[in-house]
Design an enzyme around this catalytic site. Sequence first.
Site: not given
Length: 258
Positions: A142, A153
Amino acid sequence: MNTNRFAGKVMVVTGAAQGIGRGVALRAIAEGAKVLFVDRADFVTEVAAEAQSDDAAAFVADLETYDGAASTMAFAKNRFGRIDILINGVGGAIRMRPFAEFEPAHIDAEIRRSLMPTLYACHAVLPYMLAQGCGTIVNISSNATRGIRRVPYSAAKGGVNAMTQSLAMEYGAYNIRVVAAAPGGTEAPPRRVPRNASGDSEQEKAWMGEAVKQVTESTFLKRYGTLDEQIAPILFLASDEAAYITGAVLAVAGGDNG
């Protein structure tokens, strides 16, 4: 789309029940691959059936456990005889909030969701690829390694990037490529399984809105990407067209490289 690009190749796609993983798996079938659709959601069997092909199979496994990863690879080998390509698609932020507002259990859950399935699956697939003398691993990372309201995250996806580069260096001599695609914000249909099963408070929805605004404004193109715009680069990296690319993390995020 190249209907012959993956002819004769066996591909395992994790996180294949919805979103990017679903699209990658279905298009890979259309481009000639034999594909194992893997997810812990049992409706992954419905998704595999959409391919209407004997070259599509489904397997239900929890990739947040090592046993889930090991059983997945064993099933793929028994079903198709080999594993040429692994696409690691499991992951996704569970909560979005300022880091100071995360509880320790929430931090652990984010790492378990977005780092460990990729780490476990890479480890579990290596014996098969080493035995056959080749293989390709594509990790879905990501561009959120830089972003607000999702620090755990971000840390997990930073780990995926580091793992990608280190594995590529360690196993390049064995004819195993390891690469990653790093999507930015992506428009997708509503999830059949919510990212946060406990639901979001009004405050958390507001924090999520701040993250969405940051993601959109950080891109040069000032918009979210489409599923097709994510699927195509992932399959390129998985294909022989990318045979001299390894250790790379390709940002697919409208110019925001994270």
